[in-house]
Design a protein around this motif. Structure first.
Motif, PDB file in Angstrom:
ATOM      1  N   LYS A 116      21.345  -0.358  -5.000  1.00 44.90           N
ATOM      2  CA  LYS A 116      21.136   0.044  -5.971  1.00 44.90           C
ATOM      3  C   LYS A 116      20.183   0.820  -6.542  1.00 44.90           C
ATOM      4  O   LYS A 116      20.550   1.653  -7.345  1.00 44.90           O
ATOM      5  N   ASP A 117      19.520   1.834  -5.065  1.00 43.78           N
ATOM      6  CA  ASP A 117      19.048   3.331  -5.781  1.00 43.78           C
ATOM      7  C   ASP A 117      19.942   4.077  -6.684  1.00 43.78           C
ATOM      8  O   ASP A 117      19.447   5.187  -6.533  1.00 43.78           O
ATOM      9  N   ARG A 118      21.509   3.967  -6.341  1.00 46.22           N
ATOM     10  CA  ARG A 118      21.973   4.830  -5.806  1.00 46.22           C
ATOM     11  C   ARG A 118      22.914   4.853  -7.307  1.00 46.22           C
ATOM     12  O   ARG A 118      23.886   5.883  -7.852  1.00 46.22           O
ATOM     13  N   LEU A 119      22.364   4.102  -8.099  1.00 49.37           N
ATOM     14  CA  LEU A 119      22.605   3.882  -9.922  1.00 49.37           C
ATOM     15  C   LEU A 119      22.644   4.789 -10.009  1.00 49.37           C
ATOM     16  O   LEU A 119      21.310   5.298 -10.117  1.00 49.37           O
ATOM     17  N   GLN A 120      23.825   5.445 -11.248  1.00 45.12           N
ATOM     18  CA  GLN A 120      23.692   6.500 -12.624  1.00 45.12           C
ATOM     19  C   GLN A 120      23.747   5.973 -13.791  1.00 45.12           C
ATOM     20  O   GLN A 120      24.585   4.772 -13.501  1.00 45.12           O
ATOM     21  N   ASP A 121      23.024   6.584 -14.818  1.00 42.51           N
ATOM     22  CA  ASP A 121      23.363   6.640 -15.944  1.00 42.51           C
ATOM     23  C   ASP A 121      24.861   7.242 -16.111  1.00 42.51           C
ATOM     24  O   ASP A 121      25.729   7.311 -15.822  1.00 42.51           O
ATOM     25  N   THR A 122      25.167   6.342 -17.844  1.00 44.62           N
ATOM     26  CA  THR A 122      26.676   6.818 -18.964  1.00 44.62           C
ATOM     27  C   THR A 122      27.190   8.150 -18.337  1.00 44.62           C
ATOM     28  O   THR A 122      27.849   8.741 -17.995  1.00 44.62           O
ATOM     29  N   TYR A 143      26.608  12.628  -2.049  1.00 46.49           N
ATOM     30  CA  TYR A 143      28.192  12.491  -3.100  1.00 46.49           C
ATOM     31  C   TYR A 143      27.729  12.203  -4.735  1.00 46.49           C
ATOM     32  O   TYR A 143      26.969  11.958  -5.350  1.00 46.49           O
ATOM     33  N   GLU A 144      28.781  12.444  -5.460  1.00 45.35           N
ATOM     34  CA  GLU A 144      29.073  11.873  -6.871  1.00 45.35           C
ATOM     35  C   GLU A 144      30.113  11.176  -7.365  1.00 45.35           C
ATOM     36  O   GLU A 144      31.313  11.528  -6.848  1.00 45.35           O
ATOM     37  N   SER A 145      29.724  10.243  -7.843  1.00 46.04           N
ATOM     38  CA  SER A 145      31.214   8.846  -8.191  1.00 46.04           C
ATOM     39  C   SER A 145      31.350   8.324  -9.338  1.00 46.04           C
ATOM     40  O   SER A 145      29.715   7.719  -9.465  1.00 46.04           O
ATOM     41  N   THR A 146      32.074   8.120  -9.859  1.00 49.58           N
ATOM     42  CA  THR A 146      32.369   7.365 -11.185  1.00 49.58           C
ATOM     43  C   THR A 146      33.941   6.358 -11.380  1.00 49.58           C
ATOM     44  O   THR A 146      34.767   7.127 -10.600  1.00 49.58           O
ATOM     45  N   ILE A 147      33.588   5.643 -11.491  1.00 55.03           N
ATOM     46  CA  ILE A 147      34.730   3.963 -11.272  1.00 55.03           C
ATOM     47  C   ILE A 147      34.832   4.120 -12.899  1.00 55.03           C
ATOM     48  O   ILE A 147      33.375   3.217 -13.461  1.00 55.03           O
ATOM     49  N   VAL A 148      36.137   3.783 -13.316  1.00 58.29           N
ATOM     50  CA  VAL A 148      36.472   3.439 -14.452  1.00 58.29           C
ATOM     51  C   VAL A 148      37.229   2.290 -14.868  1.00 58.29           C
ATOM     52  O   VAL A 148      37.904   2.282 -13.728  1.00 58.29           O
ATOM     53  N   TYR A 149      36.994   1.417 -15.953  1.00 53.84           N
ATOM     54  CA  TYR A 149      38.110   0.581 -15.792  1.00 53.84           C
ATOM     55  C   TYR A 149      38.164  -0.391 -16.761  1.00 53.84           C
ATOM     56  O   TYR A 149      37.698   0.348 -17.908  1.00 53.84           O
ATOM     57  N   GLY A 150      40.309   0.373 -17.687  1.00 53.41           N
ATOM     58  CA  GLY A 150      39.813  -0.195 -18.655  1.00 53.41           C
ATOM     59  C   GLY A 150      41.572  -0.523 -18.939  1.00 53.41           C
ATOM     60  O   GLY A 150      42.217  -1.055 -17.774  1.00 53.41           O
ATOM     61  N   MET A 196      31.997   1.577 -17.139  1.00 50.67           N
ATOM     62  CA  MET A 196      32.519   2.044 -15.874  1.00 50.67           C
ATOM     63  C   MET A 196      30.781   2.399 -15.420  1.00 50.67           C
ATOM     64  O   MET A 196      30.169   1.511 -15.911  1.00 50.67           O
ATOM     65  N   THR A 197      30.525   2.672 -13.731  1.00 53.47           N
ATOM     66  CA  THR A 197      29.503   2.504 -13.237  1.00 53.47           C
ATOM     67  C   THR A 197      30.124   3.828 -12.093  1.00 53.47           C
ATOM     68  O   THR A 197      30.986   4.290 -12.041  1.00 53.47           O
ATOM     69  N   ALA A 198      28.495   4.295 -12.439  1.00 59.49           N
ATOM     70  CA  ALA A 198      28.151   5.870 -11.420  1.00 59.49           C
ATOM     71  C   ALA A 198      27.433   4.718 -10.235  1.00 59.49           C
ATOM     72  O   ALA A 198      26.208   4.593 -10.389  1.00 59.49           O
ATOM     73  N   LYS A 199      27.677   6.182  -9.472  1.00 62.05           N
ATOM     74  CA  LYS A 199      26.843   6.097  -8.385  1.00 62.05           C
ATOM     75  C   LYS A 199      27.015   7.174  -7.900  1.00 62.05           C
ATOM     76  O   LYS A 199      27.636   8.357  -8.088  1.00 62.05           O
ATOM     77  N   ALA A 200      25.643   7.996  -6.837  1.00 60.12           N
ATOM     78  CA  ALA A 200      25.090   9.319  -5.902  1.00 60.12           C
ATOM     79  C   ALA A 200      24.351   9.302  -5.080  1.00 60.12           C
ATOM     80  O   ALA A 200      23.610   8.135  -5.260  1.00 60.12           O
ATOM     81  N   LYS A 201      24.677   9.802  -4.059  1.00 61.35           N
ATOM     82  CA  LYS A 201      23.692  10.422  -3.488  1.00 61.35           C
ATOM     83  C   LYS A 201      23.298  11.811  -3.209  1.00 61.35           C
ATOM     84  O   LYS A 201      24.300  12.955  -2.974  1.00 61.35           O
TER      85      LYS A 201
END
Length: 168
Positions: A14-20, A97-104, A155-160
């Motif tokens: 959860k500490d890797r969750l990023q904003d919009t 890393y940094e990543s985004t997952i989009v649902y649409g 969408m969700t984003a995550k990063a280390k």
């Protein structure tokens, strides 16, 4: 209103969750994404694509025929994964890393005006120094190219991130 998705059971760190805005920046800068779909037999199908973000819409382009279009015609729900910057940390057995997952929902763009704007957005992202050539190319290839509009629903984003960069 676009939702930033965070399912408690989906993200262990959860500490890797990023904003919009971070999520959007990954889509804007990622060299490619992987579009995942499910065909009529419930078989997963995923392909690499070149996404361009315009507002709450992602545009991709491709040939006027093929499996991607057939799958979208049967099931418009899609998932797009974009991976931004990565850096291996071999001595730590880890990766920044940094990543985004989009649902649409995907739809084929019918309007020549929207197709042109989408292709110009793709050109601005991938070939900004050749926009004059891009305009001419788009005019020539407009009717030989399909543009798919993905309307972002979640969408969700995550990063280390590197240790010297604060995480959100």
């Amino acid at each position: 209103m676009l939702r930033l998705v965070y399912h408690m059971d989906m993200m262990r760190r959860k500490d890797r969750l990023q904003d919009t805005e971070f999520a959007r920046s990954v889509i804007r800068t990622a060299e490619y994404g992987v579009l995942s779909m499910v065909d009529q037999d419930n078989t997963p199908y995923a392909i690499p694509v070149s996404p361009a973000l315009v507002g709450d819409t992602v545009y991709i382009h491709g040939a006027t025929e093929g499996k991607k279009l057939a799958v979208i015609a049967n099931n418009r729900k899609v998932c797009l994964v974009c991976v931004g910057k990565t850096r291996l940390l071999p001595g730590e057995f880890s990766t920044e890393y940094e990543s985004t997952i989009v649902y649409g929902t995907a739809a084929i763009v019918g309007s020549d005006a929207e197709k042109t704007e989408a292709l110009l957005a793709i050109a601005r992202k991938y070939s900004p120094q050749f926009m004059d050539k891009a305009v001419a190319y788009i005019e020539r290839a407009l009717h030989q190219t399909v543009v798919v509009r993905i309307t972002i629903e979640e969408m969700t984003a995550k990063a280390k991130l590197p240790k010297n960069v604060p995480q959100l």
